[in-house]
Design an enzyme around this catalytic site. Structure first.
Site, PDB file in Angstrom:
ATOM      1  N   ASN A 146       5.321  10.987  23.407  1.00  0.00           N
ATOM      2  CA  ASN A 146       4.036  11.057  24.138  1.00  0.00           C
ATOM      3  C   ASN A 146       3.957  12.102  25.139  1.00  0.00           C
ATOM      4  O   ASN A 146       4.979  12.141  25.751  1.00  0.00           O
ATOM      5  CB  ASN A 146       3.760   9.804  25.007  1.00  0.00           C
ATOM      6  CG  ASN A 146       3.694   8.422  23.850  1.00  0.00           C
ATOM      7  OD1 ASN A 146       2.937   8.551  22.796  1.00  0.00           O
ATOM      8  ND2 ASN A 146       4.326   7.462  24.192  1.00  0.00           N
ATOM      9  N   HIS A 192      10.902  12.481  31.389  1.00  0.00           N
ATOM     10  CA  HIS A 192      12.265  13.030  30.589  1.00  0.00           C
ATOM     11  C   HIS A 192      11.741  13.018  29.137  1.00  0.00           C
ATOM     12  O   HIS A 192      11.602  11.732  28.648  1.00  0.00           O
ATOM     13  CB  HIS A 192      13.489  11.927  31.056  1.00  0.00           C
ATOM     14  CG  HIS A 192      14.655  12.699  30.592  1.00  0.00           C
ATOM     15  ND1 HIS A 192      15.733  12.812  31.406  1.00  0.00           N
ATOM     16  CD2 HIS A 192      15.049  12.993  29.310  1.00  0.00           C
ATOM     17  CE1 HIS A 192      16.888  13.323  30.654  1.00  0.00           C
ATOM     18  NE2 HIS A 192      16.457  13.442  29.235  1.00  0.00           N
ATOM     19  N   GLY A 209       0.086   9.251  27.293  1.00  0.00           N
ATOM     20  CA  GLY A 209       0.773   8.086  27.631  1.00  0.00           C
ATOM     21  C   GLY A 209       2.107   7.960  28.020  1.00  0.00           C
ATOM     22  O   GLY A 209       2.738   7.171  27.768  1.00  0.00           O
ATOM     23  N   CYS A 215      15.436  10.490  38.199  1.00  0.00           N
ATOM     24  CA  CYS A 215      14.737  10.213  36.812  1.00  0.00           C
ATOM     25  C   CYS A 215      15.391   8.963  35.890  1.00  0.00           C
ATOM     26  O   CYS A 215      16.896   9.067  35.905  1.00  0.00           O
ATOM     27  CB  CYS A 215      15.119  11.609  35.992  1.00  0.00           C
ATOM     28  SG  CYS A 215      14.635  11.432  34.257  1.00  0.00           S
ATOM     29  N   CYS A 267      17.743  10.144  33.087  1.00  0.00           N
ATOM     30  CA  CYS A 267      19.063  10.669  33.469  1.00  0.00           C
ATOM     31  C   CYS A 267      20.087   9.855  34.256  1.00  0.00           C
ATOM     32  O   CYS A 267      21.322  10.074  34.034  1.00  0.00           O
ATOM     33  CB  CYS A 267      18.772  11.882  34.739  1.00  0.00           C
ATOM     34  SG  CYS A 267      18.075  13.275  34.031  1.00  0.00           S
ATOM     35  N   HIS A 325      11.481  12.322  25.551  1.00  0.00           N
ATOM     36  CA  HIS A 325      12.165  11.286  24.658  1.00  0.00           C
ATOM     37  C   HIS A 325      11.076  10.888  23.437  1.00  0.00           C
ATOM     38  O   HIS A 325       9.938  11.222  23.568  1.00  0.00           O
ATOM     39  CB  HIS A 325      12.018   9.854  25.472  1.00  0.00           C
ATOM     40  CG  HIS A 325      10.797   9.363  25.899  1.00  0.00           C
ATOM     41  ND1 HIS A 325      10.174  10.065  27.169  1.00  0.00           N
ATOM     42  CD2 HIS A 325       9.972   8.637  25.602  1.00  0.00           C
ATOM     43  CE1 HIS A 325       9.160   9.477  27.590  1.00  0.00           C
ATOM     44  NE2 HIS A 325       8.914   8.712  26.491  1.00  0.00           N
ATOM     45  N   HIS A 383      17.797  17.476  31.371  1.00  0.00           N
ATOM     46  CA  HIS A 383      16.395  16.900  31.890  1.00  0.00           C
ATOM     47  C   HIS A 383      15.642  17.909  31.405  1.00  0.00           C
ATOM     48  O   HIS A 383      15.616  19.212  31.859  1.00  0.00           O
ATOM     49  CB  HIS A 383      16.475  16.719  33.263  1.00  0.00           C
ATOM     50  CG  HIS A 383      15.057  16.226  33.726  1.00  0.00           C
ATOM     51  ND1 HIS A 383      14.852  14.921  33.795  1.00  0.00           N
ATOM     52  CD2 HIS A 383      13.999  16.913  34.069  1.00  0.00           C
ATOM     53  CE1 HIS A 383      13.693  14.770  34.139  1.00  0.00           C
ATOM     54  NE2 HIS A 383      12.867  15.994  34.236  1.00  0.00           N
TER      55      HIS A 383
HETATM   56  P1  AMP Z   1       6.573   6.466  27.197  1.00  0.00           P
HETATM   57  O1  AMP Z   1       5.568   5.493  27.447  1.00  0.00           O
HETATM   58  O2  AMP Z   1       6.446   7.182  25.755  1.00  0.00           O
HETATM   59  O3  AMP Z   1       6.828   7.417  28.401  1.00  0.00           O
HETATM   60  O4  AMP Z   1       7.979   5.875  26.830  1.00  0.00           O
HETATM   61  C1  AMP Z   1       8.783   5.283  27.760  1.00  0.00           C
HETATM   62  C2  AMP Z   1       9.611   4.209  27.443  1.00  0.00           C
HETATM   63  O5  AMP Z   1      10.766   3.730  27.796  1.00  0.00           O
HETATM   64  C3  AMP Z   1       8.729   2.750  27.029  1.00  0.00           C
HETATM   65  O6  AMP Z   1       8.766   2.367  25.691  1.00  0.00           O
HETATM   66  C4  AMP Z   1       9.604   1.880  27.756  1.00  0.00           C
HETATM   67  O7  AMP Z   1       9.733   0.282  27.046  1.00  0.00           O
HETATM   68  C5  AMP Z   1      11.130   2.488  27.732  1.00  0.00           C
HETATM   69  N1  AMP Z   1      11.545   2.349  28.728  1.00  0.00           N
HETATM   70  C6  AMP Z   1      11.581   1.979  30.084  1.00  0.00           C
HETATM   71  N2  AMP Z   1      12.849   1.720  30.993  1.00  0.00           N
HETATM   72  C7  AMP Z   1      13.677   1.794  30.086  1.00  0.00           C
HETATM   73  C8  AMP Z   1      15.168   1.267  30.050  1.00  0.00           C
HETATM   74  N3  AMP Z   1      15.500   1.003  31.456  1.00  0.00           N
HETATM   75  N4  AMP Z   1      15.881   1.226  29.011  1.00  0.00           N
HETATM   76  C9  AMP Z   1      15.304   1.349  27.934  1.00  0.00           C
HETATM   77  N5  AMP Z   1      13.916   1.649  27.696  1.00  0.00           N
HETATM   78  C10 AMP Z   1      13.084   1.734  28.665  1.00  0.00           C
HETATM   79 ZN    ZN Z   2      15.752  13.315  33.524  1.00  0.00          ZN
END
Ligand code: AMP
Ligand code: ZN
Length: 112
Positions: free
Chosen positions: A85, A96, A91, A3, A6, A98, A45
């Site tokens: 989301n 995980h 989307g 993940c 994680c 967020h 997680h």
């Molecule tokens: P979601 O599309 O709601 O699942 O959001 C995932 C978010 O994680 C997106 O806005 C990505 O730009 C962000 N993201 C992906 N990889 C990383 C990373 N290594 N560091 C910070 N943000 C990330």
């Molecule tokens: Zn996780």
């Protein structure tokens, strides 16, 4: 577990942290959609909002309060948004839980 978030929590993948507590981590989104774009996540997680139950009430409340405090710290006095989301249609790309904290400009009113 394989993940991404994680691994960020474990320090195996770098991130720009802006807040950390025992249960919650907040860091800058790597692909910001607004001048302020912060991700706030539980350190345990949880797959996403579909996986929430009564045992997660505390950490979700802390995330909401963290959003309010970060909005103040980052000067989002004119307003901000918090988004999570869920699943393919929502989307969600990272499985995980967020919350996106967005602000620093007049955000689009389009929600769908
Ligand atoms: P979601 O599309 O709601 O699942 O959001 C995932 C978010 O994680 C997106 O806005 C990505 O730009 C962000 N993201 C992906 N990889 C990383 C990373 N290594 N560091 C910070 N943000 C990330
Ligand atoms: Zn996780």
């Amino acid at each position: 577990m394989d993940c991404l978030f994680c691994k960020i929590i474990a320090g195996e993948i770098p991130s720009t942290k802006v807040y950390e507590s025992e249960n919650v981590l907040a860091f800058k989104d790597i692909n910001p959609m607004a001048p302020v774009h912060i991700l706030i996540i539980p350190k345990i997680h949880i797959d996403g909002a579909n996986a929430l139950d009564e045992s997660n009430v505390g950490v979700v409340s802390e995330i909401m309060l963290t959003a309010r405090k970060l909005a103040e710290e980052f000067g989002l006095d004119d307003g901000w948004r918090i988004v999570t989301n869920v699943g393919e249609h929502g989307g969600q790309t990272v499985k995980h839980l967020h919350f996106h904290l967005l602000g620093g400009k007049k955000l689009s009113v389009e929600l769908a």
